[in-house]
Design an enzyme around this catalytic site. Structure first.
Site, short mmCIF file in Angstrom:
data_model
loop_
_atom_site.label_atom_id
_atom_site.label_comp_id
_atom_site.label_asym_id
_atom_site.label_seq_id
_atom_site.Cartn_x
_atom_site.Cartn_y
_atom_site.Cartn_z
N HIS A 163 -16.68 114.40 -11.78
CA HIS A 163 -16.06 115.71 -11.96
C HIS A 163 -15.55 116.25 -10.62
O HIS A 163 -16.30 116.31 -9.64
CB HIS A 163 -17.10 116.66 -12.56
CG HIS A 163 -16.57 117.99 -12.95
ND1 HIS A 163 -15.70 118.18 -14.01
CD2 HIS A 163 -16.82 119.23 -12.45
CE1 HIS A 163 -15.43 119.46 -14.14
NE2 HIS A 163 -16.09 120.12 -13.20
N GLU B 239 -15.65 112.03 -17.80
CA GLU B 239 -16.14 113.40 -17.60
C GLU B 239 -16.43 114.11 -18.92
O GLU B 239 -15.79 113.84 -19.94
CB GLU B 239 -15.08 114.22 -16.87
CG GLU B 239 -14.87 113.87 -15.43
CD GLU B 239 -14.04 114.93 -14.73
OE1 GLU B 239 -14.49 116.10 -14.74
OE2 GLU B 239 -12.97 114.61 -14.19
N SER C 170 -12.10 122.66 -12.49
CA SER C 170 -13.20 122.95 -13.41
C SER C 170 -13.00 124.31 -14.08
O SER C 170 -11.99 124.52 -14.76
CB SER C 170 -14.53 122.86 -12.66
OG SER C 170 -15.61 122.82 -13.54
#
Length: 332
Positions: free
Chosen positions: A305, A275, A178
């Protein structure tokens, strides 16, 4: 079932024109466990993020995320010890069998706002075991008190620590999920700029790579993502800008997709097909390829995610970590 460059499911539409293609591997099929995790995230975490996006100035207890992560212990057989870097804490994790010549520098996710060593201990130990390599997990400085530049500096500090322990840069893989995926590419790029050399490779899980929200909000995944509401994307961008203005002593960090990528390390990028950050993963892979950098984009059908964090529960997460381990081992 694994398919190379053949879509067995309805893939997301390309976000932007791409002058040259990266290698794409598509992993079709969604397990019942994966569906359950996605539904749980959509009903619990997503509403919390949406509430935060409506009132980001409130004193949200972001640090509580790290404190509540005590159940996320490393996998059995993992050895770990605390490391103190100049401006933050870190820890060295040796997953079972992690005695190879490579080392991993890991940068956690959390939108630059939350999470840390505790929240990612389980995931990093699994990656360490799969790769057969110890991993230094860095608890870098966070928004809103510090701009992203400080997190990049902490990543470089972790790189120096590994270099000082006998790992040459060509034996270090930089990885993250991320927001940590953003930092993965930023730290690898900064290492080149500082003359430290080129890392062995980069691994990015569901990476954020573009602070410009236009591509993400214009993509059909903006309404499909199980975790991120579209409202949160521009709010995060504003927080980043505010933190940069508050710290006038450092230059803003350029989004990795907009940097000169020539000479960057080989990259493995993993993303779920629905996502919010799919568009970032795709764009980064193709811009790396256009710069002549070997880049593989793995698209996992309808995975949440950073689904790799659910390895042990979600079979797709375990398979994805096995892919990461194979990639790291191939770099030797």
């Amino acid at each position: 079932m694994e398919v190379v460059s053949i879509a067995l499911f309805d893939p997301p539409a390309p976000a932007r024109p791409r002058p040259q293609s990266a290698r794409i591997r598509e992993f079709a099929g969604v397990s019942l466990a994966s569906r359950g995790v996605s539904m749980s995230v959509r009903r619990t975490v997503r509403p919390f993020i949406e509430a935060w996006a409506f009132a980001p100035a409130l004193p949200w207890p972001a640090t509580m995320v790290e404190r509540a992560a005590f159940p996320l212990a490393p996998i059995p057989g993992t050895r770990r010890h605390h490391v103190r870097l100049p401006s933050c804490s870190a820890e060295m994790l040796h997953g079972p069998g992690a005695s190879g010549p490579m080392a991993i520098l890991y940068l956690h996710g959390g939108a630059f706002l939350c999470c840390g060593l505790a929240t990612h201990r389980h995931l990093v130990s699994r990656i360490s075991a799969a790769a057969g390599s110890p991993a230094l997990s860095v608890g870098y400085r966070l928004l809103p008190r510090h701009p992203i530049r400080r997190a990049v500096e902490d990543g470089i500090s972790g790189l120096h620590w590994l270099l000082g322990r006998g790992y040459p840069i060509e034996r270090i893989v930089i990885a993250g999920d991320s927001a940590g995926g953003f930092l993965t590419f930023a730290v690898a790029h900064e290492a080149l700029r500082l003359g430290l050399g080129r890392a062995a490779g980069t691994v990015a899980l569901s990476p954020l790579t573009d602070l410009d929200s236009t591509g993400k909000l214009g993509h059909r995944n903006a309404d499909r993502c199980a975790l991120f509401p579209s409202r949160a994307v521009p709010v995060l961008a504003k927080l980043v800008e505010r933190a940069e203005r508050a710290d006038g002593d450092c230059a803003p960090v350029v989004s990795p997709v907009n940097t000169d990528l020539i000479g960057m390390p080989p990259a493995l990028i993993q993303t779920g097909s629905e996502e919010m950050t799919y568009v970032d993963a795709e764009l980064m892979a193709h811009r790396l390829a256009a710069a002549g950098v070997p880049a593989e984009l793995q698209v996992w059908e309808r995975q949440v995610h950073v689904f790799q964090a659910a390895a042990g529960i979600v079979p797709e997460g375990s398979r994805a970590i096995a892919e990461i381990g194979a990639f790291v081992r191939s770099l030797t």
